[in-house]
Every structure is written in structure tokens, then in C-alpha cells.
Design an enzyme around this catalytic site. Structure first.
Site, PDB file in Angstrom:
ATOM      1  CB  SER A 155      -0.903   0.016   1.238  1.00 37.60           C
ATOM      2  OG  SER A 155      -1.581   1.255   1.337  1.00 37.60           O
TER       3      SER A 155
ATOM      4  NE  ARG B 213     -10.139 -13.301 -15.396  1.00 39.92           N
ATOM      5  CZ  ARG B 213     -10.969 -12.376 -15.853  1.00 39.92           C
ATOM      6  NH1 ARG B 213     -10.914 -12.016 -17.118  1.00 39.92           N
ATOM      7  NH2 ARG B 213     -11.877 -11.830 -15.062  1.00 39.92           N
TER       8      ARG B 213
END
Length: 238
Positions: free
Chosen positions: A103, A201
Site C-alpha cells: 500500500s 483467465r
């Protein structure tokens, strides 16, 4: 054993840890009869094939992978949907999922961005509102590679200026071009969850960039769980 695979221009997938093998799947299934195999036999392979074919998925959730992934935010946010839905898809109740991401509230390492080369830009599809078509002309791709580099560099300059002026990192990051920004995370998931991700995917209509990551993960997973991976992908794609 494959531990690290580079993806795109700066990204990668790295095996951090794993638990189990094809034999783990077998023994998780056989425990119902208080039986256990010491080495994988042809009979065990037939059992794995049966479990995958009949949708008896709980034994595949006893094998677990932990991966470190470094990818553009646009890939990470597509990926995140599998974590949100993992406890509910197909009624499996699979909760062996964890996601911990870096983050920019806390770190100020130099930002890295995914910049497609001139030969990687794709055009809009002809008959769909999403996805992409074929490659555009090199000259057009070169133009947008250059413009994207200029755009991201401007954002980095403003981000660094805000930090230097004392603006907190969690707000200064607003200047960074979000979708191409590389982020790093740990993904811990059961073999069943990973197979579900791969089945979707690896499809030709998935976004190319996440396909590239799926191919890297497939190389790692089939090294660790060759029989179970083949059966889960074959059965779910059938």
C-alpha cells in the site's frame, strides 16, 4: 522447480510456498475409508480423474499455493474478483483464500508502471463492447507509448513534489497514473481456486495481460500438481 517467472515488462510471479502434492488430493479423498497411499499409483491417478470429472472438489482444497505477484493495477483488480467470490462460486464454500497487498499509504518506493511497447497496442474489437482486437499500426502504437510515458512521468513528478512539500503519502499517490501502476501482493489459494482462475483467465477472450500471468501460474502449478492440474483444467474446460 520453477520458482520465479517474469511477466510483461517489469512484472513477475514467484512461488513463495506450497502445501501438498497430487498425493494430498488422493489421501484427502481416501480418508473417508480410513485409507492412505504412500506413493502415487495408477489407481490414485484414476481417483483424481474421477474426483475432477464428478465435481467432488473438496479434496483439491487441501493442496495450497502461496504466490507473490507483481502486476499492473488493472490486472490486480481483475484478479481480486476471485477473492471476493471464492467463498460462493459454484456453492463450494471454498474459503482457502488470502490476499495481502502493498500500500502506498505506507510505502514510498519508486513507482513502476506498465508501458506497452509500440508493437503491443491493440485496437477495439469489432463486435463487442469489451476486450480488444488485433494489433494497431506500429506508428500509432509508438505514438501512444510515447504519450503514456510522458503522462506517467508527469504524475511521478507531481507525486514526488507533493511528498517533498509534506503531503501525506496516502494523498500524494492520487497523482500517480493508477491503472498502469505496479502493485505487489501475496495470494494464498487452494488448488481448486487456482484452477478456477486458470480456467477463466487462460481463455482466448480474457484480457491479454492477465492471460500472461495465468500462463506463468500454470507453469508453476503443473510442476507441483501435474495430475490434478491437468484433470481440473481438462474437466472444467470440457
Amino acid at each position: 522447480m520453477i520458482l520465479h517467472i517474469n511477466v510483461l515488462d517489469k512484472g513477475y510471479v514467484r512461488l513463495v510456498n506450497h502445501m501438498g502434492s497430487d498425493l494430498t488430493v488422493v489421501n484427502a479423498a481416501r480418508v473417508s475409508y480410513a485409507k492412505q497411499s504412500e506413493a502415487l499409483t495408477e489407481k490414485d491417478i484414476r481417483l483424481i480423474r474421477f474426483l475432477a470429472r464428478e465435481g467432488h472438489t473438496s479434496p483439491f482444497r487441501h493442496a495450497v499455493l502461496q504466490l507473490e505477484i507483481y502486476a499492473p493495477l488493472m490486472v490486480a483488480r481483475q484478479w481480486w474478483k476471485y477473492i471476493v467470490g471464492s467463498a460462493h462460486y459454484e456453492g463450494t464454500g471454498d474459503s482457502l483464500e488470502a490476499w495481502n497487498e502493498s500500500s502506498r499509504r505506507y510505502i514510498t518506493e519508486e513507482p513502476a508502471f506498465y508501458i506497452p511497447s509500440a508493437g503491443q497496442w491493440r485496437g477495439a474489437p469489432e463486435n463487442s463492447k469489451q476486450g480488444s482486437g488485433g494489433l494497431v499500426a506500429w506508428e500509432l502504437g509508438e505514438k501512444y507509448t510515447r504519450e503514456l510515458m510522458e503522462y506517467t512521468q508527469l504524475g511521478i513528478q507531481k507525486y514526488e513534489a507533493a511528498l517533498a512539500d509534506g503531503i501525506c503519502a496516502e494523498q500524494a499517490r492520487l497523482f500517480l497514473a493508477a491503472y498502469g501502476l505496479y502493485v505487489r501482493w501475496y495470494w494464498t489459494a487452494s488448488l481448486q481456486s487456482v484452477a478456477h482462475f486458470l480456467n477463466q483467465r487462460l481463455e482466448h477472450d480474457a484480457q491479454q495481460e492477465i492471460q500472461d500471468y495465468a500462463k506463468a501460474i500454470l507453469n508453476i502449478v503443473k510442476t507441483l500438481f501435474p495430475v490434478a492440474t491437468e484433470e481440473l483444467l481438462t474437466r472444467q474446460q470440457a
